[in-house]
Motif scaffolding. Structure first.
Motif, PDB file in Angstrom:
ATOM      1  N   SER A 159       0.835  -1.207   0.000  1.00  0.00           N
ATOM      2  CA  SER A 159       0.000   0.000   0.000  1.00  0.00           C
ATOM      3  C   SER A 159       0.872   1.261   0.000  1.00  0.00           C
ATOM      4  N   LEU A 160       2.001   1.206   0.705  1.00  0.00           N
ATOM      5  CA  LEU A 160       2.905   2.365   0.711  1.00  0.00           C
ATOM      6  C   LEU A 160       3.527   2.568  -0.669  1.00  0.00           C
ATOM      7  N   VAL A 161       3.957   1.480  -1.296  1.00  0.00           N
ATOM      8  CA  VAL A 161       4.598   1.577  -2.619  1.00  0.00           C
ATOM      9  C   VAL A 161       3.635   2.206  -3.629  1.00  0.00           C
ATOM     10  N   HIS A 162       2.396   1.752  -3.635  1.00  0.00           N
ATOM     11  CA  HIS A 162       1.428   2.314  -4.583  1.00  0.00           C
ATOM     12  C   HIS A 162       1.002   3.735  -4.189  1.00  0.00           C
ATOM     13  N   ASP A 163       0.811   3.984  -2.888  1.00  0.00           N
ATOM     14  CA  ASP A 163       0.437   5.339  -2.449  1.00  0.00           C
ATOM     15  C   ASP A 163       1.500   6.372  -2.832  1.00  0.00           C
ATOM     16  N   ASP A 164       2.757   5.951  -2.836  1.00  0.00           N
ATOM     17  CA  ASP A 164       3.859   6.889  -3.097  1.00  0.00           C
ATOM     18  C   ASP A 164       4.032   7.204  -4.583  1.00  0.00           C
ATOM     19  N   LEU A 165       3.342   6.473  -5.469  1.00  0.00           N
ATOM     20  CA  LEU A 165       3.534   6.639  -6.920  1.00  0.00           C
ATOM     21  C   LEU A 165       3.231   8.076  -7.372  1.00  0.00           C
ATOM     22  N   PRO A 166       3.881   8.520  -8.452  1.00  0.00           N
ATOM     23  CA  PRO A 166       3.664   9.882  -8.955  1.00  0.00           C
ATOM     24  C   PRO A 166       2.187  10.222  -9.178  1.00  0.00           C
ATOM     25  N   SER A 167       1.397   9.265  -9.675  1.00  0.00           N
ATOM     26  CA  SER A 167      -0.011   9.569  -9.949  1.00  0.00           C
ATOM     27  C   SER A 167      -0.864   9.506  -8.693  1.00  0.00           C
ATOM     28  N   MET A 168      -0.275   9.106  -7.579  1.00  0.00           N
ATOM     29  CA  MET A 168      -1.017   9.058  -6.307  1.00  0.00           C
ATOM     30  C   MET A 168      -0.478  10.199  -5.421  1.00  0.00           C
ATOM     31  N   ASP A 169       0.216   9.873  -4.306  1.00  0.00           N
ATOM     32  CA  ASP A 169       0.689  10.941  -3.428  1.00  0.00           C
ATOM     33  C   ASP A 169       2.015  11.559  -3.877  1.00  0.00           C
ATOM     34  N   ASP A 170       2.671  10.937  -4.845  1.00  0.00           N
ATOM     35  CA  ASP A 170       3.927  11.450  -5.411  1.00  0.00           C
ATOM     36  C   ASP A 170       4.968  11.751  -4.332  1.00  0.00           C
ATOM     37  N   ASP A 171       5.341  10.754  -3.571  1.00  0.00           N
ATOM     38  CA  ASP A 171       6.341  10.900  -2.505  1.00  0.00           C
ATOM     39  C   ASP A 171       7.685  10.346  -2.959  1.00  0.00           C
ATOM     40  N   ASP A 172       8.759  10.992  -2.534  1.00  0.00           N
ATOM     41  CA  ASP A 172      10.090  10.505  -2.920  1.00  0.00           C
ATOM     42  C   ASP A 172      10.872   9.930  -1.748  1.00  0.00           C
ATOM     43  N   LEU A 173      10.317  10.039  -0.546  1.00  0.00           N
ATOM     44  CA  LEU A 173      11.044   9.596   0.645  1.00  0.00           C
ATOM     45  C   LEU A 173      10.138   8.762   1.526  1.00  0.00           C
ATOM     46  N   LEU A 218     -10.895   7.573  -1.681  1.00  0.00           N
ATOM     47  CA  LEU A 218     -11.544   8.751  -1.090  1.00  0.00           C
ATOM     48  C   LEU A 218     -10.511   9.864  -0.854  1.00  0.00           C
ATOM     49  N   ASP A 219      -9.316   9.467  -0.429  1.00  0.00           N
ATOM     50  CA  ASP A 219      -8.247  10.422  -0.145  1.00  0.00           C
ATOM     51  C   ASP A 219      -7.816  11.148  -1.420  1.00  0.00           C
ATOM     52  N   ILE A 220      -7.639  10.390  -2.481  1.00  0.00           N
ATOM     53  CA  ILE A 220      -7.271  10.965  -3.784  1.00  0.00           C
ATOM     54  C   ILE A 220      -8.377  11.927  -4.256  1.00  0.00           C
ATOM     55  N   ALA A 221      -9.620  11.490  -4.108  1.00  0.00           N
ATOM     56  CA  ALA A 221     -10.748  12.328  -4.534  1.00  0.00           C
ATOM     57  C   ALA A 221     -10.785  13.625  -3.732  1.00  0.00           C
ATOM     58  N   ALA A 222     -10.479  13.529  -2.436  1.00  0.00           N
ATOM     59  CA  ALA A 222     -10.516  14.711  -1.571  1.00  0.00           C
ATOM     60  C   ALA A 222      -9.472  15.746  -1.989  1.00  0.00           C
ATOM     61  N   GLU A 223      -8.342  15.236  -2.501  1.00  0.00           N
ATOM     62  CA  GLU A 223      -7.260  16.149  -2.898  1.00  0.00           C
ATOM     63  C   GLU A 223      -7.640  17.030  -4.076  1.00  0.00           C
ATOM     64  N   THR A 224      -8.522  16.522  -4.920  1.00  0.00           N
ATOM     65  CA  THR A 224      -8.890  17.295  -6.102  1.00  0.00           C
ATOM     66  C   THR A 224     -10.236  17.995  -5.926  1.00  0.00           C
ATOM     67  N   SER A 225     -10.860  17.817  -4.754  1.00  0.00           N
ATOM     68  CA  SER A 225     -12.165  18.438  -4.535  1.00  0.00           C
ATOM     69  C   SER A 225     -11.984  19.868  -4.000  1.00  0.00           C
ATOM     70  N   ILE A 226     -12.932  20.727  -4.285  1.00  0.00           N
ATOM     71  CA  ILE A 226     -12.825  22.128  -3.867  1.00  0.00           C
ATOM     72  C   ILE A 226     -13.227  22.265  -2.394  1.00  0.00           C
ATOM     73  N   GLU A 227     -14.305  21.587  -2.026  1.00  0.00           N
ATOM     74  CA  GLU A 227     -14.779  21.599  -0.645  1.00  0.00           C
ATOM     75  C   GLU A 227     -13.864  20.750   0.243  1.00  0.00           C
ATOM     76  N   PRO A 228     -13.262  21.321   1.304  1.00  0.00           N
ATOM     77  CA  PRO A 228     -12.483  20.462   2.199  1.00  0.00           C
ATOM     78  C   PRO A 228     -13.415  19.513   2.963  1.00  0.00           C
ATOM     79  N   LEU A 229     -12.886  18.338   3.333  1.00  0.00           N
ATOM     80  CA  LEU A 229     -13.697  17.354   4.052  1.00  0.00           C
ATOM     81  C   LEU A 229     -14.077  17.872   5.436  1.00  0.00           C
ATOM     82  N   ASP A 230     -15.251  17.446   5.913  1.00  0.00           N
ATOM     83  CA  ASP A 230     -15.580  17.727   7.315  1.00  0.00           C
ATOM     84  C   ASP A 230     -15.110  16.553   8.182  1.00  0.00           C
ATOM     85  N   MET A 231     -15.298  16.703   9.491  1.00  0.00           N
ATOM     86  CA  MET A 231     -14.768  15.697  10.417  1.00  0.00           C
ATOM     87  C   MET A 231     -15.332  14.312  10.147  1.00  0.00           C
TER      88      MET A 231
END
Lengths: 287, 287
Positions: free
Chosen positions: B75-89, B153-166
């Motif tokens: 899950s970390l390997v895929h989450d870190d991918l450029p098209s997902m969270d784009d993490d390098d570390l 849901l996390d990916i969708a939230a990143e591109t949504s205009i309305e921030p998530l509520d609690m």
């Protein structure tokens, strides 16, 4: 065979739709449903026929057939990604990452793999021992010693300077497409606890013939019929059965393999008529 | 607790290394090994301790602990991918797609998921019924109704205009990180065929506290200690527990959740000392 194939297609689509309908609705489930529509369902057909030959009911085999098609769908979605084969057309439709997004395609593929294992654990399939046998064989067929390994070899070959020789192509294709086809064709004996030897030999030959035809269709196929891009291997300078054996040589080899596949079914007599017909269909198909 | 945690870390690393050593050697297996090194192994610890509390041996629980860590690594390997969270570390090292390639990272993640299911089917875990119970619960926790859904849901939230509520954040995190933590903490009763209720409540609270601390560490953490990039949520304008509750509010909520988690362990008495300590560790950690 065609009647049985149409029946299997409808049953498997129903099983996949039902399984996906249980998931939270949204883009992820929509992309999974999109990726599991259509296709020839050859793997599902192999599961259902191998089950029938070993006295396993359609009801018991259906979740396994759906699992194999879910897994196959995941492999296509990931193979088509820009960083992999970068394909935009599949089954005559935009590929998953074109239709949705790269992130959604990666996640839909991931979740289709999970769904496949969930389906294999379904109560309807048989006792727990039988399901564990299936799950182990399935994991070995699709993981880093099976299908995914074959895809990794394929990606590596694309960036290598030396084209693959025949031995390397056979190893690659045996893993990339052969392993899942062999699992599908031996699912019946695996559930029943019978010896899968004859069906495994049939499937090994069938898988090789299938792959050779894929290479041939990439050369002579019509995009409007195959539903996917053609001419890609040649454009990529990729070594294939056709580039090494020539078109006629490849056709001859596919025919020999289909004969071997049919011979492996001898022990089943008339009952294996559908599987014999499938073997011939594999080299006569234009899609 | 620290001694037991170190013991679990060594055991799980050994189990993962052994499983990967069985695969064909090459870049794919190397990338899988790379992705499974290090980490806090909290999920493995939960498996081993929940097993101990339900009379399941370390030998039986170990493949399950390894499976959970293999799945987490995928899950970390895929989450870190450029098209997902784009993490390098990640864990203080270049992420998998930086170290190898995007294609290899996708395939290594795919194969790590397969490996996880293969480990759950291991003979050592228990009878076939127990393994099937585990596999079903695991598939439900990680697939399109669990972890992968949370990531979508996390990916969708990143591109949504309305921030998530609690409420939406809790739903997202309950799926993205909570589901696998709950599976890990209930693995013991699942294997033993016991009621997982108390450990499930413990894990639900622990998972929420864990996620709140992740959000806090993204604000106050030191990259050299956490081994991953910090300040990402704020830069992305992402709604988090901290952005909604403030730092002090989030800290208070995490403390309350840890108290609830400890309370859920009451039925186990002294035997659950390690799990109580883990709950406190989760909010005291700086990594």
């Amino acid at each position: 065979m065609q009647t049985r194939m149409d029946e299997v297609k409808a049953q498997v689509q129903g099983a996949l739709d039902s399984a996906i309908a249980l998931l939270p609705s949204g883009e992820l489930a929509d992309a999974m449903a999109y990726a599991t529509v259509g296709g020839k369902r050859i793997r599902a057909f192999l599961v259902m026929e191998s089950a029938r030959l070993h006295g396993v009911s359609d009801d018991a085999a259906l979740p396994v057939a759906a699992a194999v098609e879910a897994l196959h769908a995941y492999s296509l979605v990931h193979d088509d990604l820009p960083s992999m084969d970068d394909d935009d057309l599949r089954r005559g439709m935009p590929t998953c990452h074109v239709q949705w997004s790269e992130a959604t395609a990666i996640l839909a593929g991931d979740a289709l793999q999970t769904l496949a294992f969930r389906l294999l654990a379904d109560d309807a399939v048989g006792d727990a021992e039988a399901r564990i046998r299936l799950i182990r064989a399935f994991a070995d067929a699709v993981g880093a010693g099976g299908m995914v390994w074959g895809q990794a070899l394929d990606i590596a070959a694309e960036t290598s300077i030396e084209p693959l020789d025949m031995k390397a192509i056979k190893r690659l294709q045996g893993a990339k497409t052969g392993a899942l086809i062999r699992f599908a064709a031996t699912a019946g004996p695996l559930i029943a606890g019978d010896d899968p030897e004859h069906l495994d030999r049939y499937a090994a030959k069938l898988g090789s013939a299938f792959q050779i035809m894929d290479d041939i269709l990439d050369v002579i196929g019509d995009e409007n019929v195959t539903g996917k891009r053609v001419g890609k291997d040649d454009a990529a300078g990729k070594a294939t059965f056709v580039s090494i054996m020539g078109l006629d040589g490849a056709r001859g080899e596919a025919r020999r393999l289909v004969q071997d596949a049919e011979a492996a079914l001898e022990t089943y007599g008339e009952a294996a008529g559908n599987l014999r017909e499938l073997a011939r269909f594999v080299i006569e198909r234009d899609t």
